[in-house]
Write a protein that holds these residues in place. Sequence first.
Motif, PDB file in Angstrom:
ATOM      1  N   ALA A   1      49.424  33.528  37.133  1.00 65.00           N
ATOM      2  CA  ALA A   1      50.060  32.418  36.429  1.00 65.00           C
ATOM      3  C   ALA A   1      49.587  32.304  34.987  1.00 65.00           C
ATOM      4  O   ALA A   1      50.258  31.668  34.158  1.00 65.00           O
ATOM      5  CB  ALA A   1      49.788  31.112  37.169  1.00 65.00           C
ATOM      6  N   VAL A   2      48.448  32.892  34.658  1.00 64.47           N
ATOM      7  CA  VAL A   2      47.889  32.795  33.305  1.00 64.47           C
ATOM      8  C   VAL A   2      48.486  33.852  32.379  1.00 64.47           C
ATOM      9  O   VAL A   2      48.677  33.605  31.184  1.00 64.47           O
ATOM     10  CB  VAL A   2      46.350  32.921  33.368  1.00 64.47           C
ATOM     11  N   ILE A   3      48.783  35.025  32.926  1.00 66.08           N
ATOM     12  CA  ILE A   3      49.263  36.133  32.102  1.00 66.08           C
ATOM     13  C   ILE A   3      50.636  35.786  31.509  1.00 66.08           C
ATOM     14  O   ILE A   3      51.580  35.482  32.225  1.00 66.08           O
ATOM     15  CB  ILE A   3      49.380  37.427  32.943  1.00 66.08           C
ATOM     16  N   GLY A   4      50.708  35.802  30.194  1.00 72.89           N
ATOM     17  CA  GLY A   4      51.958  35.502  29.513  1.00 72.89           C
ATOM     18  C   GLY A   4      52.252  34.031  29.327  1.00 72.89           C
ATOM     19  O   GLY A   4      53.294  33.674  28.771  1.00 72.89           O
ATOM     20  N   ARG A   5      51.348  33.147  29.747  1.00 70.55           N
ATOM     21  CA  ARG A   5      51.608  31.708  29.617  1.00 70.55           C
ATOM     22  C   ARG A   5      51.723  31.290  28.162  1.00 70.55           C
ATOM     23  O   ARG A   5      52.616  30.525  27.788  1.00 70.55           O
ATOM     24  CB  ARG A   5      50.492  30.920  30.297  1.00 70.55           C
ATOM     25  N   HIS A   6      50.813  31.763  27.320  1.00 78.27           N
ATOM     26  CA  HIS A   6      50.833  31.414  25.904  1.00 78.27           C
ATOM     27  C   HIS A   6      51.108  32.616  25.000  1.00 78.27           C
ATOM     28  O   HIS A   6      51.650  32.451  23.911  1.00 78.27           O
ATOM     29  CB  HIS A   6      49.503  30.784  25.490  1.00 78.27           C
ATOM     30  N   PHE A   7      50.704  33.808  25.443  1.00 79.45           N
ATOM     31  CA  PHE A   7      50.829  35.009  24.622  1.00 79.45           C
ATOM     32  C   PHE A   7      51.420  36.122  25.488  1.00 79.45           C
ATOM     33  O   PHE A   7      50.888  36.438  26.552  1.00 79.45           O
ATOM     34  CB  PHE A   7      49.467  35.432  24.072  1.00 79.45           C
ATOM     35  N   VAL A   8      52.477  36.709  25.012  1.00 76.20           N
ATOM     36  CA  VAL A   8      53.168  37.746  25.783  1.00 76.20           C
ATOM     37  C   VAL A   8      52.443  39.077  25.584  1.00 76.20           C
ATOM     38  O   VAL A   8      52.350  39.571  24.445  1.00 76.20           O
ATOM     39  CB  VAL A   8      54.631  37.871  25.344  1.00 76.20           C
ATOM     40  N   PRO A   9      51.914  39.668  26.650  1.00 70.90           N
ATOM     41  CA  PRO A   9      51.165  40.914  26.482  1.00 70.90           C
ATOM     42  C   PRO A   9      52.071  42.141  26.548  1.00 70.90           C
ATOM     43  O   PRO A   9      53.149  42.109  27.151  1.00 70.90           O
ATOM     44  CB  PRO A   9      50.210  40.889  27.680  1.00 70.90           C
ATOM     45  N   ASP A  10      51.626  43.220  25.928  1.00 77.61           N
ATOM     46  CA  ASP A  10      52.281  44.510  26.133  1.00 77.61           C
ATOM     47  C   ASP A  10      51.921  45.059  27.500  1.00 77.61           C
ATOM     48  O   ASP A  10      52.750  45.706  28.146  1.00 77.61           O
ATOM     49  CB  ASP A  10      51.843  45.484  25.029  1.00 77.61           C
ATOM     50  N   ILE A  11      50.685  44.796  27.917  1.00 78.53           N
ATOM     51  CA  ILE A  11      50.249  45.164  29.266  1.00 78.53           C
ATOM     52  C   ILE A  11      49.497  43.976  29.832  1.00 78.53           C
ATOM     53  O   ILE A  11      48.528  43.491  29.233  1.00 78.53           O
ATOM     54  CB  ILE A  11      49.333  46.410  29.273  1.00 78.53           C
ATOM     55  N   GLY A  12      49.918  43.484  30.981  1.00 82.52           N
ATOM     56  CA  GLY A  12      49.207  42.426  31.679  1.00 82.52           C
ATOM     57  C   GLY A  12      48.704  42.939  33.018  1.00 82.52           C
ATOM     58  O   GLY A  12      49.436  43.630  33.727  1.00 82.52           O
ATOM     59  N   MET A  13      47.469  42.637  33.350  1.00 86.19           N
ATOM     60  CA  MET A  13      46.885  43.109  34.602  1.00 86.19           C
ATOM     61  C   MET A  13      46.240  41.945  35.336  1.00 86.19           C
ATOM     62  O   MET A  13      45.435  41.208  34.758  1.00 86.19           O
ATOM     63  CB  MET A  13      45.845  44.207  34.344  1.00 86.19           C
ATOM     64  N   VAL A  14      46.602  41.789  36.595  1.00 85.02           N
ATOM     65  CA  VAL A  14      46.008  40.767  37.454  1.00 85.02           C
ATOM     66  C   VAL A  14      45.009  41.475  38.356  1.00 85.02           C
ATOM     67  O   VAL A  14      45.388  42.127  39.331  1.00 85.02           O
ATOM     68  CB  VAL A  14      47.080  40.033  38.278  1.00 85.02           C
ATOM     69  N   CYS A  15      43.723  41.367  37.997  1.00 85.49           N
ATOM     70  CA  CYS A  15      42.689  42.079  38.747  1.00 85.49           C
ATOM     71  C   CYS A  15      41.337  41.500  38.371  1.00 85.49           C
ATOM     72  O   CYS A  15      41.226  40.620  37.503  1.00 85.49           O
ATOM     73  CB  CYS A  15      42.730  43.581  38.457  1.00 85.49           C
TER      74      CYS A  15
END
Length: 545
Positions: free
Chosen positions: A304-318
């Motif tokens: 839920a945190v990934i991309g909430r405020h800043f859109v990443p080129d690569i997001g990893m949930v780990c």
Amino acid sequence: MATAGQAVTEVLVKHGVDRVYALAGESFLGVLDALRQESRIDVVTVHHEGSGGFMAVGDARLTGNLGVLMVSRGPGATNASIALHTAKDDAVPMCLIVGQVGRKFLRRDGFQEIDYANVFGDIAKWVVEISDPSRTRELLARAIQVAYSGTPGPVVVVLPEDMQADDAGQSPMPPAYRRPYSAPDAGALDEIAAMLAKAERPLFIAGGELATDAGRAALLHCAQAWGIPATVTFRRHDLFPNADPLFAGDLGLQTTQEQIAAFQESDLIIAVGTRLGDLSTQGYTFPDNPKPRQPFVHVYGDAAVIGRHFVPDIGMVCDAAQFLGQLAVRADAGAASRNRPWAQRLRALRTAVTAWKPKRADDGIVFGNVVAALGPRLAKDAIVVLDAGMAAAQAYRYIEWTPAQRLLAPITGSMGFGISAAIAAALRYPGREVILIAGDGGFLMSCAELALVNERRLPIRFIVANNQSYGVIRLHQEDWYGPLDHIGTDLSTPDFAMLARAFGLGAETVAAEEDVGAALDRLMGADGAALVEIKTSLYAQLPPR
């Protein structure tokens, strides 16, 4: 038969809880009676629910384990709300157990009755009222699971007073919660390694998920393997050795415009273990919002945190530490030296603002001088607790934190946190040096807990900066409105040394700059709890007149 109160203690023990903080009330006597029979849980009796909650938060911050506070209904629960807010902002697992009116009085506006789901719904991750004693084990275990899962935070468990002595039945005991982690994606790691191989100005932004021994070690190892300068998020100075050439400083209230401008020149940002809140991102301006100008990688354990405020080129949930460990082994032979000029530039910018120059003022001791003198006197594994306020601001900037030292400060900026968190630290780590730095305002908010310091014989060292002002607010008043008449920020203070002695502590007051060093030596060498009150300058920290 096991009562519902006993079922509560069974679940807590199952989940590794060995200490609870409590302010007794008639609405949870059934749980207290069960705790009387449970030798594996230490019950710490506090003097205010907010203070007890801060102890639970401090314990959870240091250990990563569930902090537990027990309070009575109505006023007791609302007093505890400041700790729930702190646990939310600090992202630590906390469980508030609240006694409630009897079941036949529910929803009838009974004495001290509150609808806790409405009151705490925006602060707590979950609020559950257990009216059926046979579901006590199930629902308390689920609440603990919620507290740990995703981004950790507070939960509230409400127990009507008349169900706590009822038979909990033979319901099965749920297993202890184990946080699931997905492994870092190998393909994404290879892609990030390729981005790093091309980057000339990479930058780490490291956050609270790395606040473990494994996380700190992984961050340092990966930064050194790739030669990546590391910044840390708001009040997370102890995540990275401050003396290391790769430490580029913190992102917070005192980060300079020159530093931010340099950070913006990075050509790859890897944010690890951080939610990228407003203070660390300078009001969501660094990185650029919503899409950073440079390639951007965001690693966090909650999708839920990934991309909430800043859109990443690569997001990893780990797991953040696992990610760093697997990224480190992908570093090529020349990686460590490739970014050295960039790292040296960022390091020089940090050094320019963290080198203390001794000062004097007409209205008291300049507290920066005290902090500068304290830093070299700290034990290598000291736990330094900071309350909110001007005194803490000096410590963030001018103490150079070493790997084994721990900084314990509220991310949410809650005044009154300090004494309570120091107590939690001293109880949890009895062999380590615990130092509290607090301003006069924050210290007065929870000084009743000095009675607990004396009761438990906790050898905490207290440093109180007394400038007779809510200094940070006064600073804002003058900054926004100029040095005109002010209101609401002058503070009437007691003789803090006399106050401390009344609670059985050793204490002294220092009013002259030349006496600071010797007073700190006496404080650090004291046998038992001790306090030094520093008569500090207010005007040294206000805008020039």
